[in-house]
Design a protein around this motif. Structure first.
Motif, PDB file in Angstrom:
ATOM      1  N   PHE A 188      18.510 -14.052  14.428  1.00 34.61           N
ATOM      2  CA  PHE A 188      18.557 -15.411  13.902  1.00 34.61           C
ATOM      3  C   PHE A 188      17.892 -16.419  14.842  1.00 34.61           C
ATOM      4  N   GLN A 189      17.512 -16.015  16.034  1.00 33.29           N
ATOM      5  CA  GLN A 189      16.836 -16.908  16.969  1.00 33.29           C
ATOM      6  C   GLN A 189      15.315 -16.779  16.878  1.00 33.29           C
ATOM      7  N   ASP A 190      14.817 -15.864  16.056  1.00 38.31           N
ATOM      8  CA  ASP A 190      13.391 -15.544  16.008  1.00 38.31           C
ATOM      9  C   ASP A 190      12.617 -16.370  14.985  1.00 38.31           C
ATOM     10  N   ARG A 191      11.323 -16.463  15.244  1.00 37.07           N
ATOM     11  CA  ARG A 191      10.353 -16.924  14.242  1.00 37.07           C
ATOM     12  C   ARG A 191       9.818 -15.652  13.589  1.00 37.07           C
ATOM     13  N   ILE A 192       9.976 -15.542  12.295  1.00 35.67           N
ATOM     14  CA  ILE A 192       9.641 -14.301  11.603  1.00 35.67           C
ATOM     15  C   ILE A 192       8.323 -14.477  10.849  1.00 35.67           C
ATOM     16  N   PRO A 193       7.337 -13.635  11.154  1.00 32.89           N
ATOM     17  CA  PRO A 193       6.081 -13.720  10.407  1.00 32.89           C
ATOM     18  C   PRO A 193       6.267 -13.197   8.983  1.00 32.89           C
ATOM     19  N   VAL A 194       5.666 -13.895   8.037  1.00 31.59           N
ATOM     20  CA  VAL A 194       5.671 -13.444   6.651  1.00 31.59           C
ATOM     21  C   VAL A 194       4.441 -12.554   6.483  1.00 31.59           C
ATOM     22  N   CYS A 195       4.675 -11.272   6.300  1.00 30.98           N
ATOM     23  CA  CYS A 195       3.588 -10.276   6.297  1.00 30.98           C
ATOM     24  C   CYS A 195       2.498 -10.586   5.287  1.00 30.98           C
ATOM     25  N   ILE A 196       2.889 -11.055   4.102  1.00 25.63           N
ATOM     26  CA  ILE A 196       1.903 -11.249   3.049  1.00 25.63           C
ATOM     27  C   ILE A 196       1.143 -12.563   3.176  1.00 25.63           C
ATOM     28  N   PHE A 197       1.560 -13.445   4.105  1.00 24.36           N
ATOM     29  CA  PHE A 197       0.864 -14.711   4.349  1.00 24.36           C
ATOM     30  C   PHE A 197       0.516 -14.796   5.829  1.00 24.36           C
ATOM     31  N   GLU A 198      -0.640 -14.315   6.184  1.00 27.00           N
ATOM     32  CA  GLU A 198      -1.054 -14.275   7.584  1.00 27.00           C
ATOM     33  C   GLU A 198      -0.972 -15.667   8.225  1.00 27.00           C
ATOM     34  N   GLY A 199      -0.311 -15.716   9.391  1.00 24.14           N
ATOM     35  CA  GLY A 199      -0.185 -16.966  10.136  1.00 24.14           C
ATOM     36  C   GLY A 199       1.017 -17.814   9.746  1.00 24.14           C
ATOM     37  N   PHE A 200       1.750 -17.442   8.694  1.00 22.50           N
ATOM     38  CA  PHE A 200       2.915 -18.206   8.248  1.00 22.50           C
ATOM     39  C   PHE A 200       4.181 -17.566   8.802  1.00 22.50           C
ATOM     40  N   THR A 201       5.075 -18.380   9.377  1.00 23.08           N
ATOM     41  CA  THR A 201       6.333 -17.863   9.923  1.00 23.08           C
ATOM     42  C   THR A 201       7.508 -18.671   9.397  1.00 23.08           C
ATOM     43  N   ILE A 202       8.675 -18.070   9.450  1.00 15.36           N
ATOM     44  CA  ILE A 202       9.935 -18.717   9.106  1.00 15.36           C
ATOM     45  C   ILE A 202      10.756 -18.799  10.396  1.00 15.36           C
ATOM     46  N   ASP A 203      11.198 -19.988  10.747  1.00  8.81           N
ATOM     47  CA  ASP A 203      11.997 -20.212  11.949  1.00  8.81           C
ATOM     48  C   ASP A 203      13.475 -20.031  11.621  1.00  8.81           C
ATOM     49  N   MET A 204      14.003 -18.861  11.908  1.00  7.76           N
ATOM     50  CA  MET A 204      15.397 -18.564  11.572  1.00  7.76           C
ATOM     51  C   MET A 204      16.368 -19.423  12.381  1.00  7.76           C
ATOM     52  N   ASP A 251       0.800  -1.228   0.000  1.00 10.34           N
ATOM     53  CA  ASP A 251       0.000   0.000   0.000  1.00 10.34           C
ATOM     54  C   ASP A 251       0.832   1.277   0.000  1.00 10.34           C
ATOM     55  N   GLY A 252       2.047   1.223  -0.553  1.00 10.65           N
ATOM     56  CA  GLY A 252       2.886   2.410  -0.627  1.00 10.65           C
ATOM     57  C   GLY A 252       3.501   2.835   0.690  1.00 10.65           C
ATOM     58  N   ASN A 253       3.258   2.067   1.754  1.00 12.38           N
ATOM     59  CA  ASN A 253       3.853   2.368   3.063  1.00 12.38           C
ATOM     60  C   ASN A 253       5.121   1.545   3.228  1.00 12.38           C
ATOM     61  N   LEU A 254       6.060   2.075   3.970  1.00 11.83           N
ATOM     62  CA  LEU A 254       7.309   1.371   4.241  1.00 11.83           C
ATOM     63  C   LEU A 254       7.386   1.123   5.738  1.00 11.83           C
ATOM     64  N   LYS A 255       7.254  -0.144   6.121  1.00 12.51           N
ATOM     65  CA  LYS A 255       7.332  -0.515   7.530  1.00 12.51           C
ATOM     66  C   LYS A 255       8.502  -1.468   7.681  1.00 12.51           C
ATOM     67  N   LEU A 256       9.344  -1.241   8.687  1.00  7.67           N
ATOM     68  CA  LEU A 256      10.518  -2.071   8.926  1.00  7.67           C
ATOM     69  C   LEU A 256      10.402  -2.755  10.277  1.00  7.67           C
ATOM     70  N   ASP A 257      10.642  -4.069  10.282  1.00  7.77           N
ATOM     71  CA  ASP A 257      10.769  -4.834  11.515  1.00  7.77           C
ATOM     72  C   ASP A 257      12.123  -5.527  11.494  1.00  7.77           C
ATOM     73  N   LEU A 258      12.748  -5.598  12.653  1.00  8.48           N
ATOM     74  CA  LEU A 258      14.075  -6.187  12.777  1.00  8.48           C
ATOM     75  C   LEU A 258      13.987  -7.447  13.633  1.00  8.48           C
ATOM     76  N   TYR A 259      14.599  -8.537  13.145  1.00  6.40           N
ATOM     77  CA  TYR A 259      14.582  -9.824  13.844  1.00  6.40           C
ATOM     78  C   TYR A 259      15.995 -10.375  13.939  1.00  6.40           C
TER      79      TYR A 259
END
Length: 96
Positions: free
Chosen positions: A73-89, A63-71
């Motif tokens: 390597f020990q985090d589970r990272i949510p994939v913004c475009i797929f609600e409920g899906f995470t990547i286990d770093m 939507d033309g907005n720029l939002k930054l989140d920092l994680y």
């Protein structure tokens, strides 16, 4: 993600998610230039995996907005475009 981008032979248009591995010689390119290009081209989410700092920068470009989140390597990272899906770093880092 967008079926309208599919043709019989290929996907046309910008990808919805881009994940890049940063390298020491490419910081400026990955962190500035590509972010601007991807944002203008319609990429919805851009990840920069920084192995030197063991961090992942996740840019939500929807939507033309720029939002930054920092994680880390020990985090589970949510994939913004797929609600409920995470990547286990932690799991990925353990494999490398």
């Amino acid at each position: 993600c967008d079926p309208k981008k599919l043709t019989e032979r290929r996907v046309e248009g910008a990808p919805d998610l881009v994940v890049e591995i940063a390298s020491p010689g490419n910081y400026r390119n990955d962190f500035l230039r590509k972010l601007e290009i991807y944002s203008k081209c319609g990429v919805r989410e851009y990840w920069i995996v920084d192995p030197m700092e063991e961090r992942v920068l996740v840019y939500d470009l929807r939507d033309g907005n720029l939002k930054l989140d920092l994680y880390g390597f020990q985090d589970r990272i949510p994939v913004c475009i797929f609600e409920g899906f995470t990547i286990d770093m932690a799991e990925i880092a353990a494999e490398t």
